[in-house]
Motif scaffolding. Structure first.
Motif, PDB file in Angstrom:
ATOM      1  N   THR A  56       0.834  -1.200   0.000  1.00  0.00           N
ATOM      2  CA  THR A  56       0.000   0.000   0.000  1.00  0.00           C
ATOM      3  C   THR A  56       0.871   1.253   0.000  1.00  0.00           C
ATOM      4  O   THR A  56       0.641   2.184  -0.783  1.00  0.00           O
ATOM      5  CB  THR A  56      -0.947   0.003   1.214  1.00  0.00           C
ATOM      6  N   ARG A  85      -4.388   8.499  -3.108  1.00  0.00           N
ATOM      7  CA  ARG A  85      -5.465   7.647  -3.628  1.00  0.00           C
ATOM      8  C   ARG A  85      -6.622   7.589  -2.629  1.00  0.00           C
ATOM      9  O   ARG A  85      -6.451   7.764  -1.435  1.00  0.00           O
ATOM     10  CB  ARG A  85      -4.972   6.208  -3.852  1.00  0.00           C
ATOM     11  N   THR A 139     -10.964   3.366  -1.280  1.00  0.00           N
ATOM     12  CA  THR A 139     -11.546   2.294  -2.093  1.00  0.00           C
ATOM     13  C   THR A 139     -10.569   1.817  -3.166  1.00  0.00           C
ATOM     14  O   THR A 139     -10.492   0.625  -3.440  1.00  0.00           O
ATOM     15  CB  THR A 139     -12.859   2.746  -2.764  1.00  0.00           C
ATOM     16  N   GLU A 140      -9.827   2.745  -3.774  1.00  0.00           N
ATOM     17  CA  GLU A 140      -8.829   2.366  -4.783  1.00  0.00           C
ATOM     18  C   GLU A 140      -7.734   1.504  -4.167  1.00  0.00           C
ATOM     19  O   GLU A 140      -7.302   0.515  -4.759  1.00  0.00           O
ATOM     20  CB  GLU A 140      -8.168   3.610  -5.388  1.00  0.00           C
ATOM     21  N   ALA A 194      -7.933  -0.325  -1.436  1.00  0.00           N
ATOM     22  CA  ALA A 194      -8.481  -1.624  -1.041  1.00  0.00           C
ATOM     23  C   ALA A 194      -8.587  -2.549  -2.255  1.00  0.00           C
ATOM     24  O   ALA A 194      -8.186  -3.719  -2.194  1.00  0.00           O
ATOM     25  CB  ALA A 194      -9.849  -1.445  -0.387  1.00  0.00           C
ATOM     26  N   THR A 195      -9.090  -2.036  -3.350  1.00  0.00           N
ATOM     27  CA  THR A 195      -9.218  -2.835  -4.572  1.00  0.00           C
ATOM     28  C   THR A 195      -7.853  -3.300  -5.063  1.00  0.00           C
ATOM     29  O   THR A 195      -7.673  -4.469  -5.403  1.00  0.00           O
ATOM     30  CB  THR A 195      -9.924  -2.024  -5.675  1.00  0.00           C
ATOM     31  N   ALA A 196      -6.893  -2.388  -5.076  1.00  0.00           N
ATOM     32  CA  ALA A 196      -5.556  -2.725  -5.562  1.00  0.00           C
ATOM     33  C   ALA A 196      -4.899  -3.809  -4.713  1.00  0.00           C
ATOM     34  O   ALA A 196      -4.143  -4.630  -5.230  1.00  0.00           O
ATOM     35  CB  ALA A 196      -4.681  -1.481  -5.592  1.00  0.00           C
ATOM     36  N   GLN A 197      -5.189  -3.838  -3.419  1.00  0.00           N
ATOM     37  CA  GLN A 197      -4.572  -4.820  -2.531  1.00  0.00           C
ATOM     38  C   GLN A 197      -5.441  -6.063  -2.340  1.00  0.00           C
ATOM     39  O   GLN A 197      -5.032  -7.004  -1.659  1.00  0.00           O
ATOM     40  CB  GLN A 197      -4.249  -4.194  -1.168  1.00  0.00           C
ATOM     41  N   GLY A 198      -6.630  -6.048  -2.897  1.00  0.00           N
ATOM     42  CA  GLY A 198      -7.495  -7.218  -2.789  1.00  0.00           C
ATOM     43  C   GLY A 198      -8.033  -7.437  -1.393  1.00  0.00           C
ATOM     44  O   GLY A 198      -8.202  -8.577  -0.955  1.00  0.00           O
ATOM     45  N   THR A 240     -10.943  -5.846   1.755  1.00  0.00           N
ATOM     46  CA  THR A 240     -12.184  -5.089   1.897  1.00  0.00           C
ATOM     47  C   THR A 240     -11.875  -3.657   2.310  1.00  0.00           C
ATOM     48  O   THR A 240     -10.807  -3.366   2.859  1.00  0.00           O
ATOM     49  CB  THR A 240     -13.100  -5.725   2.961  1.00  0.00           C
ATOM     50  N   GLN A 241     -12.844  -2.775   2.077  1.00  0.00           N
ATOM     51  CA  GLN A 241     -12.652  -1.386   2.472  1.00  0.00           C
ATOM     52  C   GLN A 241     -12.480  -1.256   3.989  1.00  0.00           C
ATOM     53  O   GLN A 241     -11.601  -0.515   4.437  1.00  0.00           O
ATOM     54  CB  GLN A 241     -13.796  -0.510   1.970  1.00  0.00           C
ATOM     55  N   ASP A 252      -7.475  -3.345 -12.799  1.00  0.00           N
ATOM     56  CA  ASP A 252      -8.100  -3.032 -11.491  1.00  0.00           C
ATOM     57  C   ASP A 252      -8.796  -1.702 -11.489  1.00  0.00           C
ATOM     58  O   ASP A 252      -8.637  -0.832 -12.190  1.00  0.00           O
ATOM     59  CB  ASP A 252      -7.039  -3.054 -10.374  1.00  0.00           C
TER      60      ASP A 252
END
Length: 149
Positions: A38, A48, A51-52, A54-58, A60-61, A149
């Motif tokens: 991160t 960032r 949400t971006e 969280a998505t990039a790291q796979g 949850t928010q 992503d």
């Protein structure tokens, strides 16, 4: 046999390198892989949204929010308003976070250098040639996946 005929060889190489770097050349900073990734993402891409990240790291928010809270408490990230939408908060890397990543990298390189010194000159040359050939291809894979992503 080419890579297209034996993807397991590429997978085994990636797995072996991952084990080497994560288990045998660890960074002493105590950061989890997700925390370090991160921070690295913020270093490369700038501020960032949660949400971006969280998505990039796979993750949850809520998990990312908890991680960012710990990183913020440690002074490694900060919150700033989004210049395009004042209702949104962005996460940015602080100077301390940048220093932590740079120290992490230099420490790992020093440990890797010590480990590589146990190899013969010929073995080190083989690894160097392989790295020079494989790195651009591996980076292309990472960029391809990141773009999705």
């Amino acid at each position: 046999m080419g890579v297209d005929q034996n993807p397991a060889a590429v997978g085994e190489l990636f797995e072996t390198v991952t084990v080497l770097m994560m288990r045998h050349v660890p960074a002493p900073d105590g950061l989890s892989l997700t925390a370090a990734a991160t921070l690295g993402s913020l270093q490369r891409r700038g501020p960032r949204r949660i949400t971006e990240l969280a998505t990039a790291q796979g993750v949850t928010q809520p998990s990312m929010t908890q991680l960012l809270r710990r990183l913020e408490d440690a002074g490694l990230v900060g919150r700033v308003p989004d210049p395009t939408d004042g209702r949104v908060v962005l996460i940015e890397l602080t100077e301390a976070g940048d220093r932590t990543l740079r120290n992490r990298w230099s420490t790992r390189l020093a440990r890797l250098d010590t480990l590589l010194a146990t190899l013969s000159d010929e073995e080190r040359a083989v690894l160097e040639r392989a790295a020079e050939a494989a790195l651009p291809v591996a980076q292309k894979l990472v960029h391809t996946l990141a773009a999705r992503d």
